[in-house]
Design a protein around this motif. Structure first.
Motif, PDB file in Angstrom:
ATOM      1  N   THR A  31       0.828  -1.203   0.000  1.00  0.00           N
ATOM      2  CA  THR A  31       0.000   0.000   0.000  1.00  0.00           C
ATOM      3  C   THR A  31       0.864   1.254   0.000  1.00  0.00           C
ATOM      4  O   THR A  31       0.612   2.208  -0.754  1.00  0.00           O
ATOM      5  N   GLY A  34       2.538   1.724  -3.389  1.00  0.00           N
ATOM      6  CA  GLY A  34       1.553   2.192  -4.367  1.00  0.00           C
ATOM      7  C   GLY A  34       1.235   3.659  -4.195  1.00  0.00           C
ATOM      8  O   GLY A  34       1.161   4.419  -5.171  1.00  0.00           O
ATOM      9  N   LEU A  35       1.045   4.090  -2.946  1.00  0.00           N
ATOM     10  CA  LEU A  35       0.768   5.503  -2.693  1.00  0.00           C
ATOM     11  C   LEU A  35       1.959   6.386  -3.066  1.00  0.00           C
ATOM     12  O   LEU A  35       1.787   7.497  -3.572  1.00  0.00           O
ATOM     13  N   LEU A  37       4.122   5.750  -5.459  1.00  0.00           N
ATOM     14  CA  LEU A  37       4.138   5.844  -6.924  1.00  0.00           C
ATOM     15  C   LEU A  37       3.087   6.827  -7.432  1.00  0.00           C
ATOM     16  O   LEU A  37       3.355   7.617  -8.338  1.00  0.00           O
ATOM     17  N   VAL A  38       1.898   6.792  -6.847  1.00  0.00           N
ATOM     18  CA  VAL A  38       0.851   7.741  -7.241  1.00  0.00           C
ATOM     19  C   VAL A  38       1.297   9.171  -6.949  1.00  0.00           C
ATOM     20  O   VAL A  38       1.115  10.071  -7.777  1.00  0.00           O
ATOM     21  N   ALA A  39       1.899   9.384  -5.792  1.00  0.00           N
ATOM     22  CA  ALA A  39       2.371  10.726  -5.435  1.00  0.00           C
ATOM     23  C   ALA A  39       3.451  11.196  -6.396  1.00  0.00           C
ATOM     24  O   ALA A  39       3.467  12.368  -6.807  1.00  0.00           O
ATOM     25  N   VAL A  41       3.840  10.310  -9.542  1.00  0.00           N
ATOM     26  CA  VAL A  41       3.228  10.629 -10.835  1.00  0.00           C
ATOM     27  C   VAL A  41       2.496  11.967 -10.760  1.00  0.00           C
ATOM     28  O   VAL A  41       2.595  12.792 -11.666  1.00  0.00           O
ATOM     29  N   LEU A  42       1.758  12.186  -9.671  1.00  0.00           N
ATOM     30  CA  LEU A  42       0.994  13.432  -9.546  1.00  0.00           C
ATOM     31  C   LEU A  42       1.900  14.654  -9.421  1.00  0.00           C
ATOM     32  O   LEU A  42       1.529  15.744  -9.871  1.00  0.00           O
ATOM     33  N   THR A  43       3.070  14.497  -8.826  1.00  0.00           N
ATOM     34  CA  THR A  43       3.985  15.634  -8.696  1.00  0.00           C
ATOM     35  C   THR A  43       4.846  15.832  -9.939  1.00  0.00           C
ATOM     36  O   THR A  43       5.544  16.827 -10.047  1.00  0.00           O
ATOM     37  N   THR A  48       4.200  10.952 -17.314  1.00  0.00           N
ATOM     38  CA  THR A  48       2.947  10.249 -17.589  1.00  0.00           C
ATOM     39  C   THR A  48       3.154   9.135 -18.624  1.00  0.00           C
ATOM     40  O   THR A  48       2.472   8.122 -18.561  1.00  0.00           O
ATOM     41  N   VAL A  51       3.738   5.564 -17.241  1.00  0.00           N
ATOM     42  CA  VAL A  51       2.652   4.879 -16.544  1.00  0.00           C
ATOM     43  C   VAL A  51       1.709   4.285 -17.578  1.00  0.00           C
ATOM     44  O   VAL A  51       1.246   5.012 -18.456  1.00  0.00           O
TER      45      VAL A  51
END
Length: 52
Positions: A31, A34-35, A37-39, A41-43, A48, A51
């Motif tokens: 978890t 995963g969080l 990696l999401v952070a 990508v968002l920063t 992009t 992904v």
């Protein structure tokens, strides 16, 4: 002729509580990764296009 003592085991099998505790730690680690990696990508640290 037969030996009345049972054979000795080298190591005891893990208990259910220990196995469940290890699985819980793996779930939380997945978890967190995963969080992270999401952070990233968002920063914008991970582009992009990388992904799927």
């Amino acid at each position: 002729m037969s030996d009345p003592t049972p054979p000795q085991t080298a190591a005891e099998p893990p208990t259910v509580a220990r196995a469940q505790r290890f699985a819980l730690n793996e779930d939380w680690l997945a978890t967190a990764v995963g969080l992270l990696l999401v952070a990233l990508v968002l920063t914008g640290v991970i582009p992009t296009g990388l992904v799927p």
